[in-house]
Design an enzyme around this catalytic site. Sequence first.
Site, short mmCIF file in Angstrom:
data_model
loop_
_atom_site.label_atom_id
_atom_site.label_comp_id
_atom_site.label_asym_id
_atom_site.label_seq_id
_atom_site.Cartn_x
_atom_site.Cartn_y
_atom_site.Cartn_z
N ASP A 143 0.69 -1.21 0.05
CA ASP A 143 0.01 -0.13 0.06
C ASP A 143 1.12 1.25 0.04
O ASP A 143 1.55 1.40 0.92
CB ASP A 143 -0.95 -0.06 1.14
CG ASP A 143 -1.78 1.00 1.33
OD1 ASP A 143 -2.86 0.89 0.73
OD2 ASP A 143 -1.49 2.24 1.72
N TYR A 159 2.85 9.93 -0.85
CA TYR A 159 3.84 9.48 0.04
C TYR A 159 5.36 9.60 -0.35
O TYR A 159 6.35 9.30 0.02
CB TYR A 159 3.81 7.56 0.59
CG TYR A 159 2.70 7.43 1.36
CD1 TYR A 159 1.69 8.09 1.87
CD2 TYR A 159 2.25 6.11 1.19
CE1 TYR A 159 0.49 7.92 2.26
CE2 TYR A 159 1.22 5.85 1.97
CZ TYR A 159 0.20 6.53 2.46
OH TYR A 159 -1.00 6.04 2.94
N LYS A 176 -2.35 5.69 -4.41
CA LYS A 176 -3.92 6.64 -4.35
C LYS A 176 -3.44 7.92 -4.90
O LYS A 176 -2.39 8.48 -5.01
CB LYS A 176 -3.80 6.78 -2.62
CG LYS A 176 -3.93 5.35 -1.74
CD LYS A 176 -4.07 5.80 -0.32
CE LYS A 176 -3.74 4.73 0.62
NZ LYS A 176 -2.19 4.62 0.98
N HIS A 189 -7.42 9.26 -2.20
CA HIS A 189 -6.89 9.37 -0.80
C HIS A 189 -7.80 10.03 0.01
O HIS A 189 -7.81 9.77 1.30
CB HIS A 189 -5.30 10.01 -1.23
CG HIS A 189 -4.44 9.71 0.05
ND1 HIS A 189 -3.10 9.61 -0.11
CD2 HIS A 189 -4.67 9.36 1.54
CE1 HIS A 189 -2.50 9.31 1.01
NE2 HIS A 189 -3.51 9.16 1.85
N1 LIG Z 1 -5.22 6.48 3.75
C1 LIG Z 1 -4.76 7.17 4.76
O1 LIG Z 1 -5.18 8.36 4.88
C2 LIG Z 1 -3.53 6.65 5.57
C3 LIG Z 1 -3.18 7.36 6.47
C4 LIG Z 1 -2.12 6.58 7.36
C5 LIG Z 1 -1.69 5.50 7.13
N2 LIG Z 1 -2.16 4.89 6.00
C6 LIG Z 1 -1.68 3.59 5.61
O2 LIG Z 1 -1.68 2.53 6.54
C7 LIG Z 1 -0.24 2.17 6.83
C8 LIG Z 1 0.08 1.61 8.31
O3 LIG Z 1 -0.57 2.77 8.98
P1 LIG Z 1 0.90 3.80 9.90
O4 LIG Z 1 2.15 3.53 9.11
O5 LIG Z 1 0.63 5.29 9.74
O6 LIG Z 1 1.23 3.32 11.21
P2 LIG Z 1 0.88 1.56 12.03
O7 LIG Z 1 1.17 0.62 11.10
O8 LIG Z 1 -0.20 1.91 12.89
O9 LIG Z 1 2.19 2.08 12.80
C9 LIG Z 1 3.60 2.14 12.55
C10 LIG Z 1 4.40 2.38 13.64
O10 LIG Z 1 4.61 1.19 14.43
C11 LIG Z 1 5.98 0.77 14.50
N3 LIG Z 1 5.80 -0.78 14.47
C12 LIG Z 1 5.50 -1.51 13.38
N4 LIG Z 1 5.52 -2.74 13.98
C13 LIG Z 1 5.88 -2.83 14.86
C14 LIG Z 1 5.90 -4.07 16.11
N5 LIG Z 1 5.64 -5.26 15.70
N6 LIG Z 1 6.23 -3.64 17.30
C15 LIG Z 1 6.34 -2.38 17.68
N7 LIG Z 1 6.49 -1.40 16.72
C16 LIG Z 1 6.13 -1.59 15.55
C17 LIG Z 1 6.66 1.15 13.37
O11 LIG Z 1 8.02 1.57 13.65
P3 LIG Z 1 9.16 0.87 12.91
O12 LIG Z 1 8.80 1.33 11.33
O13 LIG Z 1 10.31 1.65 13.44
O14 LIG Z 1 9.11 -0.71 13.29
C18 LIG Z 1 5.92 2.82 13.22
O15 LIG Z 1 6.35 3.44 14.17
C19 LIG Z 1 0.50 3.08 6.07
O16 LIG Z 1 2.04 2.95 6.03
C20 LIG Z 1 -0.12 3.26 5.03
O17 LIG Z 1 0.07 2.61 4.11
C21 LIG Z 1 -3.14 5.31 5.20
#
Ligand SMILES: NC(=O)c1ccc[n+]([C@@H]2O[C@H](COP(=O)([O-])OP(=O)(O)OC[C@H]3O[C@@H](n4cnc5c(N)ncnc54)[C@H](OP(=O)(O)O)[C@@H]3O)[C@@H](O)[C@H]2O)c1
Length: 283
Positions: free
Chosen positions: A44, A49, A74, A107
Site C-alpha cells: 500500500d 507518500y 492513491k 486518498h
Molecule cells: N489513507 C490514509 O490516509 C492513511 C493514513 C495513514 C496510514 N495509511 C496506510 O496505513 C499504513 C499503516 O499505518 P501507519 O504507517 O500510519 O502506522 P502503523 O502501522 O499503525 O504504525 C507504524 C509504527 O509502528 C511501529 N511498528 C510496526 N510494527 C511494530 C511492532 N511489531 N512492534 C512495535 N512497533 C511496531 C513502526 O515503527 P518501525 O517502522 O520503526 O518498526 C511505526 O512507528 C501506512 O503505512 C499507509 O500505507 C493510510
Amino acid sequence: MQTVTLNNGVKMPIIGFGVYQVPDAEECENAVYEALMAGYRLIDTAAGYLNEEAVGRAIKRSGIPREELFITTKLWVQDAGYESAKLAFAKSLKKLQLDYLDLYLIHQPFGDYYGAWRAMEELYREGKMKAIGVSNFLPDRLMDLIVHNEIVPALNQIETHPFYQQTETTVFLKEQGVQHQSWAPFAEGRGNMFGNEVLTSIAEKHNKSVAQVVLRWLVQREVVVIPKSVRKERIVENFDIFDFELSADDMEQISTLDTRESLFLSYRDPEVAKMMGNWRVDL
Ligand SMILES: NC(=O)c1ccc[n+]([C@@H]2O[C@H](COP(=O)([O-])OP(=O)(O)OC[C@H]3O[C@@H](n4cnc5c(N)ncnc54)[C@H](OP(=O)(O)O)[C@@H]3O)[C@@H](O)[C@H]2O)c1
C-alpha cells in the site's frame, strides 16, 4: 494467503504492507523488498507518500510474478478532477514500473473527487486497474458517491485500531458491499498501544506480541490490515498472525478499549479540509 473478495469478485490479501512515512528511497525499497521476501503480496503506497519509485524498484528486484502481487496506490487531493486524475494515474503507474494497478484509491474526500471517480471508472473499464476505491470517506460522503455514480467503491481505507474501532462503520460498509481496510492499525504507537495492559495480557496468554494481537483482532473482524515497519524482524512478526485465534472473551476485552474518537484528525473539521486542500505534493 487468507484473502477477502471485493464486490467485483477480485480477491485481495487480508494482510499487506504500508509505506507511509518512509520517504527515504533506499529505506523504502529495502523495507518493501523484505516484506515481499517475508511473504506479503499486498503493498500500500500513495502518490502523496513520494515513494512509488522505491516501491516499484523493490517489486522489480523481488522477481515475484506480477499476477501474484496486489499493488495499491492513491490519488492525492490536488489531482482530484477528471483530467488530472487520469494524468496522475499515468504518472503513478510509470513510477511503479507497472502496466496495471490492483487497486486505485481516492486518498482524501476533498476537491473534485466526483470528477476523479468518473476518470477512475473509465480506467477500470479499460482494464488499467482491477478495482477502485476510496480512503477516509465518512459514511455520508460514501453514500453520496455511491448514489451518484455507477461503480460502488470496492474498499474504504480508514483509521481503525483498538482505540478507534469503527464498529458501526464496519457494519455500514458491509451493507454497502464495501471492504473495510484499516490504516494505522497500531495508531502509530499513540496512546501507548504497545504498553496497553489489556493488549499485553492477551498477548502474553497467546505467547504473541501486542502488534500480532492487534492485527489478529482486525483480521478476525474481516478488516484488511497494512501495518508499516522499516525493521525486518517486525516486518516478519507482523505477518505471523495466522497460527493463533483470539477467543470471544479476548475480542470482548479489546472492545472495551474503544474511545470512538480519532487519534489523528477529524474529517468533520473544516480546518482539515482547508489543510488538505492546500497541501501540495510535488509529484
Ligand atoms: N489513507 C490514509 O490516509 C492513511 C493514513 C495513514 C496510514 N495509511 C496506510 O496505513 C499504513 C499503516 O499505518 P501507519 O504507517 O500510519 O502506522 P502503523 O502501522 O499503525 O504504525 C507504524 C509504527 O509502528 C511501529 N511498528 C510496526 N510494527 C511494530 C511492532 N511489531 N512492534 C512495535 N512497533 C511496531 C513502526 O515503527 P518501525 O517502522 O520503526 O518498526 C511505526 O512507528 C501506512 O503505512 C499507509 O500505507 C493510510
